[in-house]
Write a protein that holds these residues in place. Structure first.
Motif, PDB file in Angstrom:
ATOM      1  N   VAL A  50      -5.845   0.590  -9.533  1.00 51.50           N
ATOM      2  CA  VAL A  50      -5.879   0.618  -8.069  1.00 51.50           C
ATOM      3  C   VAL A  50      -7.309   0.359  -7.601  1.00 51.50           C
ATOM      4  O   VAL A  50      -8.265   0.572  -8.352  1.00 51.50           O
ATOM      5  CB  VAL A  50      -5.373   1.965  -7.507  1.00 51.50           C
ATOM      6  N   SER A  76       3.090  11.844  -9.667  1.00 55.98           N
ATOM      7  CA  SER A  76       3.046  10.982  -8.485  1.00 55.98           C
ATOM      8  C   SER A  76       2.084   9.819  -8.623  1.00 55.98           C
ATOM      9  O   SER A  76       2.352   8.730  -8.111  1.00 55.98           O
ATOM     10  CB  SER A  76       2.642  11.808  -7.247  1.00 55.98           C
ATOM     11  N   VAL A  77       0.940  10.042  -9.285  1.00 59.82           N
ATOM     12  CA  VAL A  77      -0.082   8.989  -9.389  1.00 59.82           C
ATOM     13  C   VAL A  77      -0.688   9.002 -10.786  1.00 59.82           C
ATOM     14  O   VAL A  77      -0.649  10.019 -11.489  1.00 59.82           O
ATOM     15  CB  VAL A  77      -1.201   9.182  -8.337  1.00 59.82           C
ATOM     16  N   MET A 122       0.837  -1.191   0.000  1.00 66.96           N
ATOM     17  CA  MET A 122       0.000   0.000   0.000  1.00 66.96           C
ATOM     18  C   MET A 122       0.879   1.252   0.000  1.00 66.96           C
ATOM     19  O   MET A 122       1.841   1.340   0.744  1.00 66.96           O
ATOM     20  CB  MET A 122      -0.921  -0.001   1.226  1.00 66.96           C
ATOM     21  N   SER A 123       0.498   2.205  -0.835  1.00 68.87           N
ATOM     22  CA  SER A 123       1.256   3.437  -0.931  1.00 68.87           C
ATOM     23  C   SER A 123       1.120   4.261   0.346  1.00 68.87           C
ATOM     24  O   SER A 123       0.126   4.180   1.066  1.00 68.87           O
ATOM     25  CB  SER A 123       0.734   4.242  -2.132  1.00 68.87           C
ATOM     26  N   ILE A 130      -0.696  14.920  -1.648  1.00 64.42           N
ATOM     27  CA  ILE A 130       0.378  14.369  -2.469  1.00 64.42           C
ATOM     28  C   ILE A 130       1.211  15.459  -3.106  1.00 64.42           C
ATOM     29  O   ILE A 130       2.352  15.230  -3.488  1.00 64.42           O
ATOM     30  CB  ILE A 130      -0.146  13.392  -3.541  1.00 64.42           C
ATOM     31  N   LEU A 153       0.973   7.447   0.062  1.00 64.44           N
ATOM     32  CA  LEU A 153       0.254   8.634  -0.389  1.00 64.44           C
ATOM     33  C   LEU A 153      -1.200   8.586   0.083  1.00 64.44           C
ATOM     34  O   LEU A 153      -1.733   7.536   0.427  1.00 64.44           O
ATOM     35  CB  LEU A 153       0.295   8.739  -1.911  1.00 64.44           C
ATOM     36  N   ASP A 186      -3.987   6.793  -4.583  1.00 65.88           N
ATOM     37  CA  ASP A 186      -3.075   6.212  -5.565  1.00 65.88           C
ATOM     38  C   ASP A 186      -3.477   6.482  -7.008  1.00 65.88           C
ATOM     39  O   ASP A 186      -2.809   6.004  -7.933  1.00 65.88           O
ATOM     40  CB  ASP A 186      -2.968   4.700  -5.349  1.00 65.88           C
ATOM     41  N   ALA A 187      -4.566   7.210  -7.222  1.00 65.19           N
ATOM     42  CA  ALA A 187      -4.979   7.604  -8.574  1.00 65.19           C
ATOM     43  C   ALA A 187      -5.934   8.773  -8.466  1.00 65.19           C
ATOM     44  O   ALA A 187      -6.735   8.856  -7.521  1.00 65.19           O
ATOM     45  CB  ALA A 187      -5.636   6.454  -9.323  1.00 65.19           C
ATOM     46  N   ARG A 215      -8.874   3.589  -3.136  1.00 68.49           N
ATOM     47  CA  ARG A 215      -7.611   4.316  -3.232  1.00 68.49           C
ATOM     48  C   ARG A 215      -7.645   5.351  -4.363  1.00 68.49           C
ATOM     49  O   ARG A 215      -6.615   5.914  -4.729  1.00 68.49           O
ATOM     50  CB  ARG A 215      -6.454   3.337  -3.458  1.00 68.49           C
ATOM     51  N   CYS A 216      -8.849   5.611  -4.878  1.00 67.74           N
ATOM     52  CA  CYS A 216      -9.014   6.615  -5.933  1.00 67.74           C
ATOM     53  C   CYS A 216      -9.590   7.907  -5.356  1.00 67.74           C
ATOM     54  O   CYS A 216     -10.497   7.883  -4.520  1.00 67.74           O
ATOM     55  CB  CYS A 216      -9.965   6.115  -7.013  1.00 67.74           C
TER      56      CYS A 216
END
Length: 211
Positions: free
Chosen positions: A161, A107-108, A1-2, A202, A4, A7-8, A165-166
Motif C-alpha cells: 500500500v 483486517s489489514v 481506496m479502502s 479499524i 478503513l 490499509d496496513a 495509507r500506512c
C-alpha cells in the motif's frame, strides 16, 4: 481506496511487542560494582550497535566488543561474563499486544519494521511469533536501519500500500518522526493504550471490546 482508516499496520518489535529480561545483567553489574545500565550503554553505543543492526558483525563479535569496553572497568573475566549475559538475555512477548496485532491482521496486512539482528528469525520462533506478521523488515537483512527513509519505503512496499495509507507505531520518537516525514500516520508507543488508540478505527470492524 479502502474505507478503513489505514490499509496496513507497520509495527516496531522491541519495547512494543518484545521485552528483554536484564535481571542477570543487573545482578552481575551490582556484583562488579558497576552502575546499573553500564553494559546496556556500552552495548548500544553506535560504534558497536549499528554494525550489528546492519548485519555486518555476528553476535560473538558484538559480545567481544562489549567485553573489550567493559574490561576497562572490571577484570576481563567479569567483562566477558557480563557481555555474554547481555548478548544472550532472555526475552518475552507482551501477550496483550500480540493478541491485538493478530486481530488487526484480520483486517489489514501487518509488517514488523525492526532494527534487529541476523538471528531474529530464531528469536521469533522461540517466542511463537513467526506467524504474527505478513512480513518482517529486519535492518540486518536489508542493511538499512530506522530512521533511514529507505526502510519505511521498503516496509510500505512489502505491505502493498502507499506510505500515506500506512499506520506506524514505534517506541522511538526519532523513528516516529521519520515515519511521518515518509507520509505515514505514526504514533509513539508508551503502552498498549497508544496502540489501541491507533487501531481503534479499524477494530470497530473486528471487535469493539478492544477499543
Amino acid at each position: 481506496m479502502s474505507d478503513l482508516a489505514f490499509d496496513a499496520l507497520l509495527c516496531d518489535l522491541d519495547n512494543v511487542i518484545r521485552f528483554y529480561d536484564l535481571g542477570e545483567v543487573n545482578r552481575q553489574e551490582q556484583a562488579a560494582g558497576l552502575p546499573s545500565g553500564t553494559t546496556m550503554e556500552i552495548a548500544f553505543a553506535p560504534e558497536r550497535d549499528l554494525p550489528l543492526l546492519l548485519g555486518r558483525i555476528s553476535r560473538a563479535q558484538w559480545a567481544a566488543s562489549i567485553a573489550d569496553a567493559l574490561a576497562t572497568k572490571v577484570p576481563a573475566q567479569q567483562a566477558a561474563a557480563l557481555a555474554s549475559a547481555f548478548a544472550h538475555a532472555p526475552s518475552r512477548a507482551d501477550r496483550q499486544v500480540v493478541e491485538l496485532i493478530r486481530r488487526v491482521r484480520r483486517s489489514v496486512p501487518v509488517v514488523l519494521v525492526t532494527n534487529a539482528t541476523v538471528w531474529l528469525d530464531d528469536d521469533l520462533a522461540q517466542l511463537g511469533l513467526t506467524d504474527l506478521a505478513d512480513h518482517v523488515v529486519n535492518s540486518s537483512r536489508v542493511h538499512i536501519a530506522k530512521p533511514d527513509a529507505e526502510i519505511y519505503k521498503i516496509a510500505a512496499e512489502h505491505a502493498g500500500v502507499p506510505a500515506h495509507r500506512c499506520a506506524f507505531v514505534d517506541d522511538s520518537q526519532t523513528n516516529v518522526d521519520a515515519a511521518r516525514r515518509a507520509g505515514m500516520t505514526a504514533v509513539l508507543y508508551r503502552d498498549i493504550s497508544d496502540l489501541r488508540h491507533l487501531v481503534a478505527p479499524i477494530m470497530d470492524e473486528v471487535d469493539p471490546s478492544l477499543v
